[in-house]
Design an enzyme around this catalytic site. Structure first.
Site, PDB file in Angstrom:
ATOM      1  N   CYS A 101      87.844  17.337-114.021  1.00 22.17           N
ATOM      2  CA  CYS A 101      87.661  16.409-112.898  1.00 22.17           C
ATOM      3  C   CYS A 101      86.887  17.117-111.808  1.00 22.17           C
ATOM      4  O   CYS A 101      87.407  17.416-110.739  1.00 22.17           O
ATOM      5  CB  CYS A 101      88.999  15.938-112.376  1.00 22.17           C
TER       6      CYS A 101
ATOM      7  N   SER B 124      67.316  28.462-114.485  1.00 17.11           N
ATOM      8  CA  SER B 124      68.285  29.168-113.649  1.00 17.11           C
ATOM      9  C   SER B 124      68.643  30.508-114.285  1.00 17.11           C
ATOM     10  O   SER B 124      68.987  30.555-115.472  1.00 17.11           O
ATOM     11  CB  SER B 124      69.534  28.301-113.482  1.00 17.11           C
TER      12      SER B 124
HETATM   13  N1  PLP Z   1      70.907  21.742-114.881  1.00 20.62           N
HETATM   14  C1  PLP Z   1      71.670  22.006-115.950  1.00 20.62           C
HETATM   15  C2  PLP Z   1      71.375  21.325-117.250  1.00 20.62           C
HETATM   16  C3  PLP Z   1      72.733  22.904-115.844  1.00 20.62           C
HETATM   17  O1  PLP Z   1      73.504  23.156-116.914  1.00 20.62           O
HETATM   18  C4  PLP Z   1      72.985  23.536-114.589  1.00 20.62           C
HETATM   19  C5  PLP Z   1      74.129  24.457-114.424  1.00 20.62           C
HETATM   20  O2  PLP Z   1      75.196  24.244-114.950  1.00 20.62           O
HETATM   21  C6  PLP Z   1      72.132  23.243-113.512  1.00 20.62           C
HETATM   22  C7  PLP Z   1      71.114  22.340-113.701  1.00 20.62           C
HETATM   23  C8  PLP Z   1      72.313  23.867-112.178  1.00 20.62           C
HETATM   24  O3  PLP Z   1      72.054  25.240-112.186  1.00 20.62           O
HETATM   25  P1  PLP Z   1      72.599  26.165-111.022  1.00 20.62           P
HETATM   26  O4  PLP Z   1      74.080  25.906-110.911  1.00 20.62           O
HETATM   27  O5  PLP Z   1      72.300  27.538-111.468  1.00 20.62           O
HETATM   28  O6  PLP Z   1      71.911  25.779-109.764  1.00 20.62           O
END
Ligand code: PLP
Length: 399
Positions: free
Chosen positions: A329, A204
């Site tokens: 939460c 991301s």
């Molecule tokens: N996976 C992990 C480990 C994350 O930390 C995050 C975001 O906090 C995501 C997926 C999701 O990413 P996005 O919110 O950019 O779609």
């Protein structure tokens, strides 16, 4: 924005790097053509999009044709899991078994739960007290009907880095597809799809200085997942929707910069992180969570007994410190984070969590400020807490 603010929540999101912003700007005002348009103005945007794809591929040791731009990590995770299930269904396997872990981000966990409702069986592997997945447990969980293994590269709450290359070798030996949610890892630790032997990898943009709302699903050739999003056939027919050219260009610029700076910056951040961990764990009834060895360079995480995480965050906010707590939460439930419970913390203790995640803008002065303010807030909250024995300076549950 308050200029005295210390932003220490980079695992949540980051500022756009100046280089990424500069790379993106022309695509809003001058180079705004649609990459699908046949005239030269559109084809210029297409060519720049492909340059961004190639740059991302270089950073992951992948091929450009294996990079698919998405709207972020969440979409990439959804696509990986649902796409593999659909691919197998198209091949005649209408149900199957998926292996993942108890500490995944909700983008993976909730998708796995959704697939369970569709008839898939999911094994949620436990982790040890440091949040590490045991590769042997992954291997032991593999069944003849296992269609996918999905293990995150690094945990967003406690910063633990998982043994992805070891699990990749196991997945390959058993010919099971392997996905890793590398949203917290990419740009922060070395990521190499060949060394890791992953088939699918999510990232991301906004976690490493790129823009929000753009991410990538890496898909190893010749694997071709059916699309999650149908429409005009962009991204080789696999992910429709007019391409987010400024987003892709910004993501590629930020990732290139992060990877170039990674070795120096990770040493700098790890030193600051360790100073925080050393300083804050001097407080009584305080523990660092996650692995101290296999750890993201910028992430320090703690539990303070007798303190409520949300109160801690609000008081730190009043001191100009932006940090995060696993006890938030987020889902309107009062349960503490599934990650903190998975590493074996009792509810009462898991409620007092704090995550400080450092980034390029943080300095040693920031760390020194936090080393003063966090203990002051913790002590203040403990003095007011119904579960803190003031006379003996310990939580009421300690005999
Ligand atoms: N996976 C992990 C480990 C994350 O930390 C995050 C975001 O906090 C995501 C997926 C999701 O990413 P996005 O919110 O950019 O779609």
């Amino acid at each position: 924005m308050n200029h005295t603010m210390i932003y220490a929540d980079h695992a949540s999101t980051t500022a756009l790097s100046p280089k990424a912003l500069e790379a993106m700007l022309p695509y809003f005002t001058q180079g705004y053509g649609n990459p699908s348009s046949l005239y030269a103005f559109g084809q210029q945007a297409k060519s720049d999009l492909e340059k961004a794809r190639a740059a991302v591929a270089r950073c992951l040791n992948a091929k450009p044709e294996e990079i698919y731009f998405t709207s972020g990590g969440t979409e990439a995770d959804n696509w990986a899991l649902r796409g593999v299930a659909e691919l197998m269904a198209l091949k005649g396997k209408k149900t199957g078994h998926i292996i993942t872990t108890a500490i995944e981000h909700h983008a993976v966990l909730h998708t796995a739960q959704y697939l369970e409702k569709q008839g898939y069986e999911v094994t949620y592997l436990p982790v040890d007290g440091e949040g590490r997945v045991d590769p042997a447990a992954v291997e032991a969980a593999i069944r003849p009907d296992t269609i996918l293994i999905s293990v995150m590269a690094a945990n967003n709450e406690i910063g633990t880095v998982e043994p992805i290359a070891e699990i990749g070798a196991i997945a390959k030996a058993h010919k099971v597809l392997f996905h890793t949610d590398a949203v917290q890892a990419v740009g922060h630790i070395p990521v190499d799809v060949e060394a890791w032997q992953v088939d699918l990898l999510s990232l991301s943009g906004h976690k490493f200085g790129g823009p929000k709302g753009v991410g990538v699903l890496y898909m190893r050739k010749p694997l071709r997942l059916p699309p999650l999003i149908h429409g005009g056939g962009q991204e080789k027919g696999r992910r429709s929707g007019t391409e987010n050219v400024p987003g892709a260009v910004g993501l590629a610029a930020a990732l290139t910069e992060a990877v170039e700076n990674l070795s120096a910056e990770s040493v700098r951040l790890a030193a600051l992180r360790d100073k925080l961990i050393e300083g804050l764990t001097k407080l009584p009834y305080t523990k660092a969570t996650g692995s101290l060895t296999y750890r993201l360079p910028g992430t320090a995480s703690f539990v303070f007994e007798g303190v409520e995480g949300e109160a801690l965050l609000l008081h730190l906010d009043a001191k100009g410190i932006c940090a995060s707590s696993g006890s938030a939460c987020s889902s309107a439930s009062l349960d503490p984070s599934h990650v903190l419970l998975s590493i074996g913390l009792p509810h009462a203790i898991a409620h007092g969590s704090l995550r400080i995640s450092l980034g390029p803008d943080n300095t040693e002065a920031d760390v020194d400020y936090m080393l003063n303010e966090v203990p002051a807030v913790v002590n203040y909250l403990r003095e007011m807490s119904p579960v803190w024995d003031k006379e003996n300076q310990k939580p009421t549950w300690v005999l």
